[in-house]
Design a protein around this motif. Structure first.
Motif, PDB file in Angstrom:
ATOM      1  N   ALA A 210      65.258  61.016  78.298  1.00 17.52           N
ATOM      2  CA  ALA A 210      65.510  61.105  79.739  1.00 17.52           C
ATOM      3  C   ALA A 210      66.269  59.877  80.229  1.00 17.52           C
ATOM      4  O   ALA A 210      67.060  59.958  81.174  1.00 17.52           O
ATOM      5  N   ILE A 211      66.023  58.732  79.589  1.00 19.79           N
ATOM      6  CA  ILE A 211      66.672  57.469  79.960  1.00 19.79           C
ATOM      7  C   ILE A 211      67.217  56.824  78.696  1.00 19.79           C
ATOM      8  O   ILE A 211      66.562  56.818  77.652  1.00 19.79           O
ATOM      9  N   VAL A 212      68.433  56.282  78.790  1.00 22.08           N
ATOM     10  CA  VAL A 212      69.062  55.607  77.653  1.00 22.08           C
ATOM     11  C   VAL A 212      69.433  54.184  78.075  1.00 22.08           C
ATOM     12  O   VAL A 212      70.133  53.992  79.074  1.00 22.08           O
ATOM     13  N   ILE A 213      68.959  53.198  77.333  1.00 19.03           N
ATOM     14  CA  ILE A 213      69.327  51.804  77.563  1.00 19.03           C
ATOM     15  C   ILE A 213      70.421  51.430  76.577  1.00 19.03           C
ATOM     16  O   ILE A 213      70.293  51.684  75.371  1.00 19.03           O
ATOM     17  N   CYS A 214      71.515  50.840  77.071  1.00 23.94           N
ATOM     18  CA  CYS A 214      72.633  50.443  76.220  1.00 23.94           C
ATOM     19  C   CYS A 214      72.874  48.945  76.387  1.00 23.94           C
ATOM     20  O   CYS A 214      73.138  48.480  77.495  1.00 23.94           O
ATOM     21  N   ASP A 215      72.776  48.217  75.278  1.00 24.82           N
ATOM     22  CA  ASP A 215      73.010  46.770  75.290  1.00 24.82           C
ATOM     23  C   ASP A 215      74.434  46.507  74.808  1.00 24.82           C
ATOM     24  O   ASP A 215      74.756  46.699  73.632  1.00 24.82           O
ATOM     25  N   CYS A 216      75.287  46.052  75.727  1.00 25.17           N
ATOM     26  CA  CYS A 216      76.705  45.827  75.425  1.00 25.17           C
ATOM     27  C   CYS A 216      76.985  44.449  74.857  1.00 25.17           C
ATOM     28  O   CYS A 216      78.165  44.107  74.623  1.00 25.17           O
ATOM     29  N   THR A 217      75.950  43.660  74.636  1.00 23.40           N
ATOM     30  CA  THR A 217      76.151  42.308  74.127  1.00 23.40           C
ATOM     31  C   THR A 217      76.948  42.318  72.829  1.00 23.40           C
ATOM     32  O   THR A 217      76.633  43.059  71.897  1.00 23.40           O
ATOM     33  N   GLY A 218      77.991  41.497  72.772  1.00 22.98           N
ATOM     34  CA  GLY A 218      78.804  41.394  71.572  1.00 22.98           C
ATOM     35  C   GLY A 218      79.861  42.468  71.441  1.00 22.98           C
ATOM     36  O   GLY A 218      80.538  42.564  70.406  1.00 22.98           O
ATOM     37  N   LYS A 219      80.016  43.299  72.458  1.00 24.65           N
ATOM     38  CA  LYS A 219      81.034  44.362  72.452  1.00 24.65           C
ATOM     39  C   LYS A 219      80.917  45.252  71.214  1.00 24.65           C
ATOM     40  O   LYS A 219      81.896  45.561  70.540  1.00 24.65           O
ATOM     41  N   GLY A 234      75.039  63.361  81.000  1.00 30.87           N
ATOM     42  CA  GLY A 234      74.403  63.224  82.305  1.00 30.87           C
ATOM     43  C   GLY A 234      73.101  62.449  82.269  1.00 30.87           C
ATOM     44  O   GLY A 234      72.253  62.616  83.149  1.00 30.87           O
ATOM     45  N   LYS A 235      72.925  61.568  81.280  1.00 30.47           N
ATOM     46  CA  LYS A 235      71.692  60.803  81.171  1.00 30.47           C
ATOM     47  C   LYS A 235      71.643  59.669  82.204  1.00 30.47           C
ATOM     48  O   LYS A 235      72.671  59.201  82.689  1.00 30.47           O
ATOM     49  N   GLU A 236      70.426  59.234  82.503  1.00 29.08           N
ATOM     50  CA  GLU A 236      70.247  58.009  83.266  1.00 29.08           C
ATOM     51  C   GLU A 236      70.442  56.847  82.293  1.00 29.08           C
ATOM     52  O   GLU A 236      69.654  56.658  81.375  1.00 29.08           O
ATOM     53  N   VAL A 237      71.527  56.094  82.470  1.00 33.02           N
ATOM     54  CA  VAL A 237      71.872  55.017  81.554  1.00 33.02           C
ATOM     55  C   VAL A 237      71.634  53.675  82.229  1.00 33.02           C
ATOM     56  O   VAL A 237      72.117  53.437  83.343  1.00 33.02           O
ATOM     57  N   ILE A 238      70.876  52.814  81.558  1.00 28.36           N
ATOM     58  CA  ILE A 238      70.661  51.446  82.026  1.00 28.36           C
ATOM     59  C   ILE A 238      71.468  50.530  81.116  1.00 28.36           C
ATOM     60  O   ILE A 238      71.231  50.469  79.904  1.00 28.36           O
ATOM     61  N   ILE A 239      72.431  49.828  81.677  1.00 24.80           N
ATOM     62  CA  ILE A 239      73.290  48.934  80.904  1.00 24.80           C
ATOM     63  C   ILE A 239      72.732  47.513  80.995  1.00 24.80           C
ATOM     64  O   ILE A 239      72.451  47.019  82.090  1.00 24.80           O
ATOM     65  N   ILE A 240      72.569  46.875  79.837  1.00 26.98           N
ATOM     66  CA  ILE A 240      72.135  45.486  79.807  1.00 26.98           C
ATOM     67  C   ILE A 240      73.120  44.692  78.953  1.00 26.98           C
ATOM     68  O   ILE A 240      73.822  45.249  78.103  1.00 26.98           O
ATOM     69  N   THR A 241      73.164  43.381  79.169  1.00 28.63           N
ATOM     70  CA  THR A 241      74.059  42.529  78.397  1.00 28.63           C
ATOM     71  C   THR A 241      73.698  41.063  78.598  1.00 28.63           C
ATOM     72  O   THR A 241      73.133  40.695  79.647  1.00 28.63           O
ATOM     73  N   HIS A 256      74.700  46.536  86.081  1.00 22.58           N
ATOM     74  CA  HIS A 256      74.056  46.239  84.804  1.00 22.58           C
ATOM     75  C   HIS A 256      73.031  45.126  84.989  1.00 22.58           C
ATOM     76  O   HIS A 256      73.017  44.445  86.021  1.00 22.58           O
ATOM     77  N   ILE A 257      72.174  44.975  84.003  1.00 21.39           N
ATOM     78  CA  ILE A 257      71.184  43.892  83.992  1.00 21.39           C
ATOM     79  C   ILE A 257      71.662  42.830  83.018  1.00 21.39           C
ATOM     80  O   ILE A 257      71.878  43.110  81.833  1.00 21.39           O
ATOM     81  N   ARG A 258      71.833  41.626  83.504  1.00 25.12           N
ATOM     82  CA  ARG A 258      72.240  40.514  82.638  1.00 25.12           C
ATOM     83  C   ARG A 258      71.012  39.687  82.295  1.00 25.12           C
ATOM     84  O   ARG A 258      70.172  39.418  83.157  1.00 25.12           O
ATOM     85  N   TYR A 259      70.904  39.312  81.029  1.00 22.50           N
ATOM     86  CA  TYR A 259      69.737  38.546  80.613  1.00 22.50           C
ATOM     87  C   TYR A 259      70.145  37.413  79.680  1.00 22.50           C
ATOM     88  O   TYR A 259      71.230  37.430  79.081  1.00 22.50           O
ATOM     89  N   LEU A 260      69.269  36.421  79.558  1.00 22.17           N
ATOM     90  CA  LEU A 260      69.466  35.296  78.634  1.00 22.17           C
ATOM     91  C   LEU A 260      68.634  35.548  77.380  1.00 22.17           C
ATOM     92  O   LEU A 260      67.575  36.171  77.433  1.00 22.17           O
ATOM     93  N   ALA A 261      69.113  35.031  76.250  1.00 21.31           N
ATOM     94  CA  ALA A 261      68.473  35.326  74.966  1.00 21.31           C
ATOM     95  C   ALA A 261      67.358  34.350  74.626  1.00 21.31           C
ATOM     96  O   ALA A 261      66.996  34.220  73.452  1.00 21.31           O
ATOM     97  N   ASN A 262      66.809  33.637  75.614  1.00 24.11           N
ATOM     98  CA  ASN A 262      65.669  32.759  75.358  1.00 24.11           C
ATOM     99  C   ASN A 262      64.381  33.423  75.827  1.00 24.11           C
ATOM    100  O   ASN A 262      64.396  34.538  76.365  1.00 24.11           O
ATOM    101  N   LEU A 273      63.712  45.580  83.575  1.00 25.21           N
ATOM    102  CA  LEU A 273      63.726  46.925  82.997  1.00 25.21           C
ATOM    103  C   LEU A 273      62.540  47.755  83.494  1.00 25.21           C
ATOM    104  O   LEU A 273      62.688  48.952  83.800  1.00 25.21           O
ATOM    105  N   THR A 274      61.383  47.135  83.558  1.00 27.92           N
ATOM    106  CA  THR A 274      60.201  47.848  84.036  1.00 27.92           C
ATOM    107  C   THR A 274      60.424  48.376  85.447  1.00 27.92           C
ATOM    108  O   THR A 274      60.101  49.540  85.754  1.00 27.92           O
ATOM    109  N   ALA A 275      61.012  47.547  86.300  1.00 25.46           N
ATOM    110  CA  ALA A 275      61.271  47.959  87.679  1.00 25.46           C
ATOM    111  C   ALA A 275      62.316  49.062  87.748  1.00 25.46           C
ATOM    112  O   ALA A 275      62.165  50.031  88.509  1.00 25.46           O
TER     113      ALA A 275
END
Length: 282
Positions: A210-219, A234-241, A256-262, A273-275
Motif C-alpha cells: 500500500a505504501i512504498v518508501i524509496c531512498d534516493c541516496t547515492g542516485k 498509483g502507490k503512495e510513495v515516500i521519498i527519503i534521501t 521528500h524526507i531528508r535525513y542524516l546518517a548518524n 516516517l512514523t508521522a
C-alpha cells in the motif's frame, strides 16, 4: 470518502428519487453529516459518488458508474437526486464493484440482504479513486519484462522499501520500526525469494504494498527504476534521501524526507516516517 447509491432497476443517468428513510448516515462519521434530523446533503454533495444498480441474477451485465451529485431537494418523503457520470471513468461491472467491497469499506454480510440488494444511499469512509486506481484496472495489465498478478491484490498493511542494501542497515531498521508503529508489515526484496528472477520479487513487492518508501541516496539506478514502477501503479510513495541533490530532476517537485546518517538523524527519520505513514493511513 464517497457516496454509495444503490437503486432498484438501475439509474436513469440524470435524475432519480430515493426514499429519505433509505439515506443512511452512520453516527460514527461525526455530527457534521447531519443537519437536525436530516442528512447534511450540502456536505454529502462534495463527495464523489458511485451509482450502482441492485444486484439481480436476471441481469448478468449490470454496471455501476462513478460521478458526482449536482443537486438534491426534498420532495415529500423522497429526496430527488440530480447527478452526472464522470466520462473519464468507464462503467464498472457490478461483479468487479462487489469484489472491491472490502477495499471500499462496504461490508457484505454472509447471509441476508447486503448493501447491493436494496436501494439506499450511504457514506463510505474509503478513498474511492485510490482503490479504483490501484485495485481495479482496465485493460488487464500485461507487461512483457515481468509478470503481474491478475487480479491485483493489494495488502493495506504492507509497506515496502526500495533502497540500497550495503551500509543502510540502520535506515532499514528505522523503516521497519516506523511501519510496526503504524500496524504495518515491512518488506524488502533481499528478504523475499518467491520467484527465480529477483526483478519479479521486486515488482511483486511493489504491486502488493500500500505504501512504498524509496531512498534516493547515492542516485541508485535500481531505486529510480523501482520508484517509477511504484508511481505508475498509483502507490503512495515516500521519498527519503541523505542529500537533496540525489533527487532526480523529474521528481524534484515532489516532497521528500531528508535525513542524516548518524544516530540522531536515523532517530529523526524514524519519527518523520512514523508521522507520514500515519497520515497516509488515516
Amino acid at each position: 470518502m464517497f457516496n454509495l447509491l444503490v437503486m432498484a432497476n438501475g439509474w436513469s443517468g440524470r435524475r432519480d428519487e430515493l426514499a429519505l428513510g433509505r439515506v443512511y448516515v452512520d453516527a460514527a462519521l461525526g455530527p457534521q453529516w447531519k443537519t437536525g434530523d436530516l442528512p447534511n446533503f450540502d456536505l454529502m454533495r462534495r463527495l464523489p459518488a458511485v451509482f450502482s444498480p441492485e444486484n439481480s441474477r436476471f441481469e448478468p451485465d449490470q454496471v455501476a458508474r462513478v460521478g458526482e451529485i449536482t443537486s438534491t431537494r426534498l420532495q415529500g418523503s423522497n429526496v430527488v437526486v440530480e447527478y452526472r457520470y464522470d466520462p473519464d471513468i468507464p462503467p464498472i461491472p457490478l461483479d468487479d464493484l462487489m469484489a472491491l467491497a472490502p477495499a471500499l469499506g462496504i461490508q457484505v454480510p454472509r447471509k441476508g440482504f447486503g448493501p447491493f440488494e436494496h436501494s439506499h444511499w450511504a457514506i463510505k469512509d474509503a478513498d474511492l479513486f485510490k482503490v479504483l486506481l490501484t485495485e481495479w484496472r482496465r485493460p488487464i495489465r500485461q507487461p512483457t519484462v515481468f509478470q503481474l498478478a491478475t487480479p491485483q491484490r493489494v495488502r493495506p498493511d504492507l509497506l515496502s522499501a526500495m533502497m540500497p542494501f550495503a551500509g543502510f542497515g540502520p535506515v532499514w531498521d528505522a523503516i521497519q520500526r516506523a511501519a510496526t508503529a503504524n500496524g504495518m508489515d515491512s518488506g524488502r526484496a533481499d528478504n523475499r525469494w518467491d520467484h527465480p528472477a529477483i526483478i519479479q520479487d521486486v515488482v511483486a513487492l511493489i504491486d502488493e504494498a500500500a505504501i512504498v518508501i524509496c531512498d534516493c541516496t547515492g542516485k541508485n539506478a535500481n531505486v529510480f527504476y523501482e520508484m517509477g514502477i511504484a508511481h505508475s501503479y498509483g502507490k503512495e510513495v515516500i521519498i527519503i534521501t541523505q542529500n537533496a541533490a540525489d533527487i532526480p530532476f523529474d521528481i524534484a517537485h515532489l516532497r521528500h524526507i531528508r535525513y542524516l546518517a548518524n544516530d540522531q538523524g536515523i532517530a529523526q527519520l524514524e519519527v518523520d516516517l512514523t508521522a507520514r505513514i500515519r497520515t497516509l493511513r488515516t
